[in-house]
Design a protein around this motif. Structure first.
Motif, PDB file in Angstrom:
ATOM      1  N   TYR A 181     -11.558   4.608   9.824  1.00  0.00           N
ATOM      2  CA  TYR A 181     -10.128   4.536   9.535  1.00  0.00           C
ATOM      3  C   TYR A 181      -9.757   5.611   8.510  1.00  0.00           C
ATOM      4  O   TYR A 181     -10.423   5.748   7.474  1.00  0.00           O
ATOM      5  N   CYS A 182      -8.691   6.335   8.800  1.00  0.00           N
ATOM      6  CA  CYS A 182      -8.122   7.302   7.858  1.00  0.00           C
ATOM      7  C   CYS A 182      -6.973   6.588   7.150  1.00  0.00           C
ATOM      8  O   CYS A 182      -5.917   6.364   7.742  1.00  0.00           O
ATOM      9  N   VAL A 183      -7.180   6.226   5.905  1.00  0.00           N
ATOM     10  CA  VAL A 183      -6.287   5.306   5.188  1.00  0.00           C
ATOM     11  C   VAL A 183      -5.521   6.050   4.097  1.00  0.00           C
ATOM     12  O   VAL A 183      -6.111   6.772   3.285  1.00  0.00           O
ATOM     13  N   ALA A 184      -4.213   5.850   4.090  1.00  0.00           N
ATOM     14  CA  ALA A 184      -3.357   6.437   3.056  1.00  0.00           C
ATOM     15  C   ALA A 184      -3.134   5.420   1.941  1.00  0.00           C
ATOM     16  O   ALA A 184      -2.797   4.267   2.196  1.00  0.00           O
ATOM     17  N   ALA A 185      -3.316   5.879   0.699  1.00  0.00           N
ATOM     18  CA  ALA A 185      -3.092   5.002  -0.458  1.00  0.00           C
ATOM     19  C   ALA A 185      -2.577   5.840  -1.620  1.00  0.00           C
ATOM     20  O   ALA A 185      -2.804   7.053  -1.688  1.00  0.00           O
ATOM     21  N   LYS A 186      -1.870   5.183  -2.539  1.00  0.00           N
ATOM     22  CA  LYS A 186      -1.364   5.866  -3.720  1.00  0.00           C
ATOM     23  C   LYS A 186      -2.438   5.852  -4.802  1.00  0.00           C
ATOM     24  O   LYS A 186      -2.761   4.814  -5.363  1.00  0.00           O
ATOM     25  N   SER A 187      -2.960   7.040  -5.078  1.00  0.00           N
ATOM     26  CA  SER A 187      -4.040   7.138  -6.054  1.00  0.00           C
ATOM     27  C   SER A 187      -3.526   7.408  -7.464  1.00  0.00           C
ATOM     28  O   SER A 187      -4.282   7.355  -8.421  1.00  0.00           O
ATOM     29  N   ASP A 188      -2.235   7.741  -7.569  1.00  0.00           N
ATOM     30  CA  ASP A 188      -1.641   7.975  -8.883  1.00  0.00           C
ATOM     31  C   ASP A 188      -0.227   7.401  -8.847  1.00  0.00           C
ATOM     32  O   ASP A 188       0.735   8.100  -8.578  1.00  0.00           O
ATOM     33  N   THR A 189      -0.108   6.115  -9.107  1.00  0.00           N
ATOM     34  CA  THR A 189       1.181   5.449  -8.952  1.00  0.00           C
ATOM     35  C   THR A 189       2.202   5.902  -9.986  1.00  0.00           C
ATOM     36  O   THR A 189       3.385   5.585  -9.873  1.00  0.00           O
ATOM     37  N   GLY A 190       1.777   6.677 -10.991  1.00  0.00           N
ATOM     38  CA  GLY A 190       2.723   7.146 -11.980  1.00  0.00           C
ATOM     39  C   GLY A 190       3.381   8.463 -11.634  1.00  0.00           C
ATOM     40  O   GLY A 190       4.337   8.876 -12.287  1.00  0.00           O
ATOM     41  N   GLY A 191       2.901   9.166 -10.600  1.00  0.00           N
ATOM     42  CA  GLY A 191       3.434  10.466 -10.236  1.00  0.00           C
ATOM     43  C   GLY A 191       4.461  10.373  -9.132  1.00  0.00           C
ATOM     44  O   GLY A 191       4.716   9.296  -8.589  1.00  0.00           O
ATOM     45  N   PRO A 192       5.090  11.520  -8.783  1.00  0.00           N
ATOM     46  CA  PRO A 192       6.031  11.527  -7.662  1.00  0.00           C
ATOM     47  C   PRO A 192       5.349  11.047  -6.394  1.00  0.00           C
ATOM     48  O   PRO A 192       4.157  11.307  -6.175  1.00  0.00           O
ATOM     49  N   ALA A 193       6.099  10.352  -5.557  1.00  0.00           N
ATOM     50  CA  ALA A 193       5.510   9.757  -4.361  1.00  0.00           C
ATOM     51  C   ALA A 193       4.827  10.795  -3.487  1.00  0.00           C
ATOM     52  O   ALA A 193       3.740  10.557  -2.926  1.00  0.00           O
ATOM     53  N   SER A 194       5.442  11.971  -3.361  1.00  0.00           N
ATOM     54  CA  SER A 194       4.881  12.988  -2.479  1.00  0.00           C
ATOM     55  C   SER A 194       3.579  13.577  -3.001  1.00  0.00           C
ATOM     56  O   SER A 194       2.843  14.226  -2.250  1.00  0.00           O
TER      57      SER A 194
END
Length: 393
Positions: A181-194
């Motif tokens: 599975y190629c999984v997308a996750a937020k690794s730095d929730t404090g930065g801009p979403a992009s």
């Protein structure tokens, strides 16, 4: 004198000048596989809710899973025009659940491994991906984030040696039966979403990762679709796919290929529906004559055939331009919006001309109509695609 179109002239059209002999050979090979090895068995796969692994391995052995990948991994290193041929012919199968199972693997999930993977990652996974021994899925969509990729909430918290994933993914094609599975996750929730999304490789069976449930769908019944759950799922540093924080851009880049493929698939579906309906109206009689003798029916099918051909040529031309390295974001967005709407219009009209028979489970056109509905939703909803076009007008 009444001039009537020849029914044969409404079926898929002239060979395109965009294609080379190898593309036409691929078309014949995929069409033969569909006729001989998909259509006789696909009803059973519809009931089971997935395509058997033996069938996917067979597709791998025929070279279908390596069309765009290098010979070093067992592929044939062809171009976007080959992908379009492959997707269109799978769409013509009338079993879109089978088509999307294969196309997610080849053109929506495994491309992340090939495009962004390290050499060790590619050496480990690409041979199995091409052979069909390793089936892939891409896990981006969530309950509150579909076309809006920036809205994902699954997190990747850095710990010693890697990351811990937490969150839920939804509507994941191949989700139940995939191996990788190629999984997308937020690794730095404090930065801009992009700039906070990272892609990770997650293997089936990793602690903390499970299939929450298999989902029961309106159409695409022979493709498995799942909810995925990550609960303190540890993935090592080596599982990062590409650069940390660059996952959003990788997803956006691959949407170009995904949307082109979905457009080609929709063209194939539309053509198959027209072919079925032409056969039906030439033999079905009403008021003492075949339905084909009714002017309203002839003209409606002629218009649907014209629109299908127009979409086909837009898909072909855009794929050709992509092979030349041209910027085609606007055209790909047009394709996704136009073809997604077209296939639903074609199915509606074709089912209408099948009458009560078209409303019955067991008829191909009924199944195809259900399958087509998601084409204006998945891979970028029509409304989102039109906004992408509008930005570039």
């Amino acid at each position: 004198m009444t001039i009537r179109p020849n029914p044969a002239e409404l079926t898929a059209g002239a060979r395109s000048p965009f294609f080379e002999p190898e593309h036409e050979m691929l078309r014949e090979q995929v069409r033969r596989f569909v006729d001989e090895e998909v259509k006789p068995h696909a009803e059973a796969w519809e009931e089971a809710g997935f395509v058997p692994r033996a069938v996917l391995r067979r597709m791998g052995s025929l070279g279908f899973f390596g069309i765009r990948y290098p010979e070093a991994f067992g592929g044939s290193a062809m171009n976007a025009l080959a992908t379009v041929v492959y997707a269109e012919e799978l769409g013509r199968s009338t079993y879109s659940g089978v088509a999307i199972t294969a196309l997610v693997h080849t053109d929506m999930a495994s491309v992340h491994v090939f495009n962004a993977g390290t050499e060790p990652q590619k050496a480990k996974w690409m041979p199995g991906i091409v052979s069909g021994d390793v089936i892939t899925a891409v896990a981006v969509t969530e309950p509150d984030a579909g076309s809006d990729v920036k809205g994902i909430r699954t997190t990747a918290r850095r710990v010693d040696g890697g990351f811990v994933l937490n969150g839920t993914k939804l509507y994941i094609t191949n989700g139940v039966h995939a191996d990788l599975y190629c999984v997308a996750a937020k690794s730095d929730t404090g930065g801009p979403a992009s700039k906070s999304v990272t892609m990770f490789l997650v293997e089936k069976g990793m602690p903390g990762f499970r299939v929450g449930r298999a989902l029961d769908k309106h159409g695409w019944r022979s493709s498995d679709t799942a909810e995925l759950v990550f609960e303190d799922c540890f993935v090592p540093e080596s599982a990062i796919l590409g650069e940390e924080g660059r996952g959003f851009y990788a997803i956006m880049k691959n949407f170009q290929n995904e949307r082109l493929v979905l457009g080609a698939m929709a063209v194939g579906e539309s053509q198959a529906a027209l072919d079925l309906t032409l056969d039906y109206v030439k033999t079905r009689k009403a008021f003492g004559a075949p339905l084909w003798d009714k002017q309203a029916i002839r003209q409606k099918l002629s218009l649907l055939a014209a629109r299908t051909e127009a979409c086909r040529q837009l898909v072909y031309a855009t794929a050709w331009r992509e092979t030349r390295g041209e910027e085609v974001t606007r055209e790909v967005s047009m394709i996704k919006a136009l073809c997604g709407e077209l296939v639903n219009e074609v199915m509606y009209g074709c089912l209408q001309f099948h009458g009560g028979f078209g409303f019955m489970r067991g008829s191909a056109i009924e199944r195809m109509t259900r399958d087509a509905r998601v084409q204006s939703i998945g891979g970028g909803a029509t409304e989102v695609m039109l906004e992408e076009v509008a930005k570039r007008l």
